[in-house]
Scaffold this active site. Structure first.
Site, PDB file in Angstrom:
ATOM      1  CB  CYS A 149     -21.880  23.185   5.009  1.00 11.36           C
ATOM      2  SG  CYS A 149     -21.240  21.575   4.637  1.00 11.36           S
ATOM      3  CB  CYS A 151     -17.388  22.864  -0.260  1.00 13.96           C
ATOM      4  SG  CYS A 151     -18.122  21.463  -1.113  1.00 13.96           S
ATOM      5  CB  CYS A 182     -24.391  17.351  -0.083  1.00  5.68           C
ATOM      6  SG  CYS A 182     -22.628  17.565  -0.389  1.00  5.68           S
ATOM      7  CD  GLN A 190      -8.961   6.444  -1.811  1.00  6.24           C
ATOM      8  OE1 GLN A 190      -9.576   7.461  -1.495  1.00  6.24           O
ATOM      9  NE2 GLN A 190      -7.697   6.268  -1.504  1.00  6.24           N
ATOM     10  CE1 TYR A 226      -0.422   2.286   7.952  1.00  5.42           C
ATOM     11  CE2 TYR A 226       1.287   1.976   6.301  1.00  5.42           C
ATOM     12  CZ  TYR A 226       0.923   2.293   7.585  1.00  5.42           C
ATOM     13  OH  TYR A 226       1.879   2.630   8.497  1.00  5.42           O
ATOM     14  CG  ASP A 239      -3.335   4.462   0.310  1.00  9.73           C
ATOM     15  OD1 ASP A 239      -3.254   5.632   0.724  1.00  9.73           O
ATOM     16  OD2 ASP A 239      -4.311   4.041  -0.329  1.00  9.73           O
ATOM     17  CB  CYS A 279      -5.404  11.502   1.995  1.00  9.73           C
ATOM     18  SG  CYS A 279      -5.281  10.822   3.644  1.00  9.73           S
TER      19      CYS A 279
HETATM   20  N1  SAH Z   1      -5.128   1.300   0.132  1.00  7.98           N
HETATM   21  C1  SAH Z   1      -6.521   1.330   0.485  1.00  7.98           C
HETATM   22  C2  SAH Z   1      -6.801   2.003   1.834  1.00  7.98           C
HETATM   23  C3  SAH Z   1      -6.076   3.275   2.137  1.00  7.98           C
HETATM   24  S1  SAH Z   1      -6.670   4.189   3.528  1.00  7.98           S
HETATM   25  C4  SAH Z   1      -7.345   1.954  -0.615  1.00  7.98           C
HETATM   26  O1  SAH Z   1      -6.826   2.689  -1.430  1.00  7.98           O
HETATM   27  O2  SAH Z   1      -8.551   1.710  -0.660  1.00  7.98           O
HETATM   28  C5  SAH Z   1      -5.644   3.694   4.808  1.00  7.98           C
HETATM   29  C6  SAH Z   1      -5.935   2.327   5.353  1.00  7.98           C
HETATM   30  O3  SAH Z   1      -5.012   2.081   6.417  1.00  7.98           O
HETATM   31  C7  SAH Z   1      -7.320   2.140   5.964  1.00  7.98           C
HETATM   32  O4  SAH Z   1      -7.923   1.013   5.388  1.00  7.98           O
HETATM   33  C8  SAH Z   1      -7.040   1.918   7.466  1.00  7.98           C
HETATM   34  O5  SAH Z   1      -7.956   1.018   8.050  1.00  7.98           O
HETATM   35  C9  SAH Z   1      -5.656   1.336   7.437  1.00  7.98           C
HETATM   36  N2  SAH Z   1      -4.832   1.510   8.642  1.00  7.98           N
HETATM   37  C10 SAH Z   1      -4.835   2.531   9.528  1.00  7.98           C
HETATM   38  N3  SAH Z   1      -3.871   2.362  10.439  1.00  7.98           N
HETATM   39  C11 SAH Z   1      -3.232   1.201  10.142  1.00  7.98           C
HETATM   40  C12 SAH Z   1      -2.131   0.500  10.720  1.00  7.98           C
HETATM   41  N4  SAH Z   1      -1.511   0.957  11.787  1.00  7.98           N
HETATM   42  N5  SAH Z   1      -1.745  -0.649  10.142  1.00  7.98           N
HETATM   43  C13 SAH Z   1      -2.367  -1.132   9.033  1.00  7.98           C
HETATM   44  N6  SAH Z   1      -3.414  -0.503   8.444  1.00  7.98           N
HETATM   45  C14 SAH Z   1      -3.847   0.647   8.987  1.00  7.98           C
END
Ligand code: SAH
Length: 452
Positions: A78, A81, A158, A282, A311, A380, A407
Site C-alpha cells: 500500500c 504508510c 486500514c 484537517q 488559505y 496556511d 504541510c
Molecule cells: N487553514 C485551513 C486550510 C489549510 S489547507 C485549515 O487549517 O483547515 C490549504 C487551503 O488553501 C485549502 O483550503 C485550499 O482550498 C486553499 N487554497 C489552495 N490554493 C489557494 C489559493 N490560491 N488561494 C486561496 N486559497 C487556496
C-alpha cells in the site's frame, strides 16, 4: 561508482522524507526503501543515476535498534504508510530532523526550534478516507493504490482509519456486488461507482458517507441508504457526489444529499464546525488542535489586533483566534469552504470575522487597497507554498507577526527565507506530526518584523 546488480554491505545512515533509507556506496548516496537508520544490510544496486542510486535489501545483517515489527498486512503493497517498520519515537526524531534540515539547509535560517509535537494516537487517528473502487476476480473491491501506480490494493481495515469505516465499507461493497452496480473503469471511462468517501467527526462521532459516481444513480442507492442508516446510528449524512469527468481528481462539483443532512458537525478548538464533502478539514483533529494552539501561541494576539487568515479553508484557525482579535479576515479559494467558514462563525456567535472567496494573493491585494492592514497574518498554504505575489503582498502589508503553517517544510523554509530577505526575522519553528506512520510532517513558523 556503484554498478547495477552489484551487491554490497552498507550501513543505513539517513532517512528521507519519502521514508527511504540512505547509505553510501563508493561515495555515492544510495536510496534503499524499507530500511531504518542503523541497519547494517546487504544491498543490491538496482539503478544508478548521475549523482545517486537505488538499491533493494538482500539481507539485513544487523537490524537497527529503531526497528519494530510492522503490524499491518498490506504495509509493503500500500502507498499510505511509510514508517511502520520503525518505532514511533524514531519516526518523530526523523521528522523533527526533516523540519530542522529544511530551515537550516534550504532556508539558511537559524530559528529557535521548539520541541517536536508527536502524537499520542498513532492509529485510528484520521477523520477522513477516500477509497477508489475496482473490480478484482469479478468482484467490486476498494482500497488504496500501490505507490506511484493505479494498481488497487484491497483494504477495508486500514489502521489509520476509525474502526467503523471497515464495517461501513463492507456494507457498501456487499450492496454494490449484490445489486451488480457497475464499477468505474479509469481506462475506458465506463461504469458508475468511483469512490467511497467517508468522514467522521473526531469529537462528535458523526459520520458522512459520500458515494462518488459517474452519473446520477440516486434511485439505485436508496436501498443502500436504508441499509446504512439502519446499521450505523452515527451516520448523519449520505451524499452522492457526481463526477462525470475522465480524471484523477476524485470529486466532481455537484453533490446531492441522499439522506439526512448536507453536512456533519464536529468541534475544533472548542468551536462547532460544519463539514461538507468538498471542504478542507484537517484529517487529524486532535493533532490539528495542538497545531492551532501553537499557531495561537506564536500569533500572541493582544485582543485589539486585526488578524488575516490566508488559505483559511473552513475558517478553523481564524475562528479559534477570534475572541483574542478585533477582527478576523479570512481568504480561501473553494466557495463551499468559504460558505462553511461563514456558517461556522455564525453558529459560534462570532461576529468579528469576515470571509472572502478567491486566490489568496489576488483577494488580499484588493483588500489591502481597500485599507485592510492586518497586524498579524496567518498563512496556511497547500504543499506548493505561497506564490511569489502572495509573499510580496504579505511583506508589503508589513504585519507585526507572520505565522506560517505548512504541510511541506521545504516550501515553508523557502517562503520564510523570502520573507527574511524582506525584513522579517524567522524566530521560531515547531514540527507537528499530523500524520503518524506516513512520510508527511507539518510545521509552524513564527516571523516578526525586524526591529531595525
Ligand atoms: N487553514 C485551513 C486550510 C489549510 S489547507 C485549515 O487549517 O483547515 C490549504 C487551503 O488553501 C485549502 O483550503 C485550499 O482550498 C486553499 N487554497 C489552495 N490554493 C489557494 C489559493 N490560491 N488561494 C486561496 N486559497 C487556496
Amino acid at each position: 561508482m556503484p554498478e547495477k546488480n552489484q551487491v554490497c554491505t552498507a550501513e543505513i545512515t539517513g532517512l528521507t522524507a519519502e521514508g527511504s533509507g540512505v547509505c553510501r556506496v563508493d561515495g555515492m548516496a544510495v536510496f534503499v526503501p524499507g530500511t531504518a537508520v542503523g541497519d547494517m544490510a546487504e544491498i543490491k544496486i538496482v539503478k544508478v543515476l548521475k549523482s545517486y542510486a537505488f538499491g533493494i535489501v538482500e539481507r539485513i545483517i544487523t537490524p537497527s535498534p529503531d526497528r519494530v515489527e510492522n503490524t499491518c498486512s498490506v504495509y509493503k503493497q500500500c502507498g499510505g504508510c511509510l514508517l511502520r517498520h520503525i518505532s514511533y519515537e524514531a519516526e518523530c526524531r526523523t521528522k523533527d530532523g526533516i523540519v530542522r534540515d529544511a530551515f537550516t539547509r534550504i532556508g539558511g535560517l537559524t530559528p529557535k526550534f521548539d520541541s517536536f509535537l508527536g502524537a499520542e494516537a498513532t492509529e485510528h487517528y484520521r477523520n477522513k478516507a477516500q477509497y477508489p473502487l475496482a473490480v478484482q476476480d469479478g468482484k467490486a473491491v476498494c482500497g488504496f493504490y500501490a505507490p506511484r501506480s493505479h494498481r488497487l490494493v484491497p483494504v477495508t481495515d486500514c489502521a489509520l482509519q476509525p474502526k467503523v469505516f471497515g464495517e461501513i465499507l463492507r456494507t457498501v461493497l456487499g450492496y454494490i456486488n449484490e445489486k451488480k452496480l457497475s464499477v468505474y473503469d479509469e481506462t475506458t471511462g465506463s461504469g458508475i461507482m468511483r469512490h467511497i468517501y467517508l468522514r467522521r467527526g473526531a469529537h462528535s462521532g458523526e459520520i458522512m458517507v459520500c458515494l462518488v459516481v459517474r452519473k446520477d444513480v440516486s434511485r439505485q442507492l436508496s436501498a443502500l441508504c436504508r441499509l446504512l442508516t439502519e446499521s450505523f446510528a452515527d451516520i448523519k449524512s449520505i451524499v452522492m457526489n457526481i463526477n462525470p469527468r475522465k480524471t484523477n481528481v476524485i470529486l466532481g462539483d455537484s453533490c446531492v444529499t441522499l439522506w439526512g443532512s448536507d453536512t456533519i458537525s464536529d468541534t475544533m478548538c472548542g468551536n462547532t464546525v460544519e463539514i461538507s464533502p468538498l471542504s478542507f478539514y484537517q484529517v487529524n483533529t486532535v493533532q490539528a488542535e495542538r497545531l492551532y494552539a501553537k499557531a495561537l501561541e506564536y500569533a500572541a494576539p493582544d485582543g485589539n489586533e486585526v488578524i488575516a487568515d490566508l488559505y483559511c479553508g473552513a475558517g478553523t484557525i481564524g475562528l479559534s483566534m477570534a475572541k483574542k482579535a478585533s477582527k478576523i479576515v479570512g481568504v480561501e479559494i473553494i466557495p463551499q469552504a468559504v460558505e462553511n467558514a461563514k456558517r461556522n462563525a455564525e453558529s459560534n456567535n462570532i461576529t468579528n470575522a469576515e470571509f472572502h472567496c478567491g486566490d489568496a494573493g489576488e483577494v488580499f491585494g484588493k483588500l489591502r487597497k481597500q485599507g485592510c492592514a492586518p497586524h498579524i497574518i496567518v498563512v496556511d498554504p497547500p504543499r506548493k507554498g505561497c506564490s511569489q505575489e502572495t509573499v510580496d503582498l504579505i511583506a508589503e502589508a508589513a504585519p507585526r507577526r507572520i505565522v506560517m503553517i505548512s504541510c511541506n517544510p521545504a516550501t515553508a523554509a523557502r517562503d520564510a527565507k523570502l520573507l527574511s530577505e524582506k525584513g522579517y526575522s524567522v524566530d521560531k519553528v515547531c514540527g507537528v506530526d499530523l500524520f503518524p506512520r506516513t512520510g508527511h510532517v507539518e510545521c509552524v513558523v513564527l516571523m516578526s518584523r525586524d526591529k531595525g
